[in-house]
Design a protein around this motif. Structure first.
Motif, PDB file in Angstrom:
ATOM      1  N   GLY A 179      19.858  27.892  55.900  1.00 44.47           N
ATOM      2  CA  GLY A 179      19.849  27.351  54.537  1.00 44.47           C
ATOM      3  C   GLY A 179      21.243  27.130  53.984  1.00 44.47           C
ATOM      4  O   GLY A 179      21.512  26.114  53.327  1.00 44.47           O
ATOM      5  N   ASN A 180      22.150  28.076  54.251  1.00 43.84           N
ATOM      6  CA  ASN A 180      23.519  27.951  53.745  1.00 43.84           C
ATOM      7  C   ASN A 180      24.269  26.784  54.389  1.00 43.84           C
ATOM      8  O   ASN A 180      25.265  26.315  53.832  1.00 43.84           O
ATOM      9  N   SER A 181      23.806  26.313  55.517  1.00 43.67           N
ATOM     10  CA  SER A 181      24.436  25.145  56.138  1.00 43.67           C
ATOM     11  C   SER A 181      23.939  23.839  55.506  1.00 43.67           C
ATOM     12  O   SER A 181      24.461  22.779  55.791  1.00 43.67           O
ATOM     13  N   ARG A 182      22.955  23.937  54.615  1.00 40.04           N
ATOM     14  CA  ARG A 182      22.372  22.755  53.989  1.00 40.04           C
ATOM     15  C   ARG A 182      22.619  22.639  52.487  1.00 40.04           C
ATOM     16  O   ARG A 182      22.409  21.592  51.909  1.00 40.04           O
ATOM     17  N   VAL A 183      23.036  23.736  51.878  1.00 41.78           N
ATOM     18  CA  VAL A 183      23.229  23.715  50.426  1.00 41.78           C
ATOM     19  C   VAL A 183      24.406  24.611  50.047  1.00 41.78           C
ATOM     20  O   VAL A 183      24.639  25.629  50.687  1.00 41.78           O
TER      21      VAL A 183
END
Length: 160
Positions: free
Chosen positions: A97-101
């Motif tokens: 998730g942190n790689s997307r937002v």
């Protein structure tokens, strides 16, 4: 005993192959990200946690499960408990998730569904060699090489 089994995609072309059931915990997670000055983001994440080696893989969805009635000796015992599996699923989801937002905060995570399920590994003989096949990707491996029958040291979860 009755167990949930991940729908096999591949099966060897031999009559009545034997099998062993390998333990997983499958999670459907929902991640809620807050963002400053922008709309919040919500993602669904599917984690397949290996209950033998504590690895996690991301899935595209929740795989179809079947209920099988099997002998207990065909089922590998998990070495990872629920709490460890949940923690691994959360870590995997947060990394993804942190790689997307971009957010100042860690996401709030909600467990939508979780199941303990087993992957089928087919065991059979072909051309005089004992083989094992992963029922989800169809790859074949020499069982003799994994169990040390060829004189090499045993590697893998099949060693007992």
């Amino acid at each position: 005993m009755k167990v949930a089994v991940m729908r096999p995609i591949f099966k060897p072309e031999v009559p009545n192959p034997d099998f062993v059931l390998y333990p997983y915990r499958i999670f459907h997670l929902r991640l809620f990200y807050k963002r400053l000055g922008r709309s919040d983001r919500v993602f669904d994440y599917f984690a397949y946690v290996d209950l033998y080696r504590l690895g996690a893989e991301r899935g595209d969805g929740f795989i179809e499960l079947y209920e099988w009635d099997v002998e207990e000796k065909k089922v590998m015992e998990p070495l990872v408990n629920y709490e460890e599996a949940e923690r691994k699923a959360f870590e995997s989801a947060i990394t993804w998730g942190n790689s997307r937002v971009v957010s100042w905060w860690l996401p709030r995570i909600e467990i939508i569904r979780h199941e303990r399920a087993y992957k089928v590994f087919w065991i059979y003989e072909k051309s005089g060699e004992r083989l094992i096949m992963d029922s989800l990707d169809g790859k074949e491996y020499s069982l003799d090489a994994m169990t040390g029958k060829d004189g090499r040291r045993c590697r893998g979860p099949w060693c007992r």
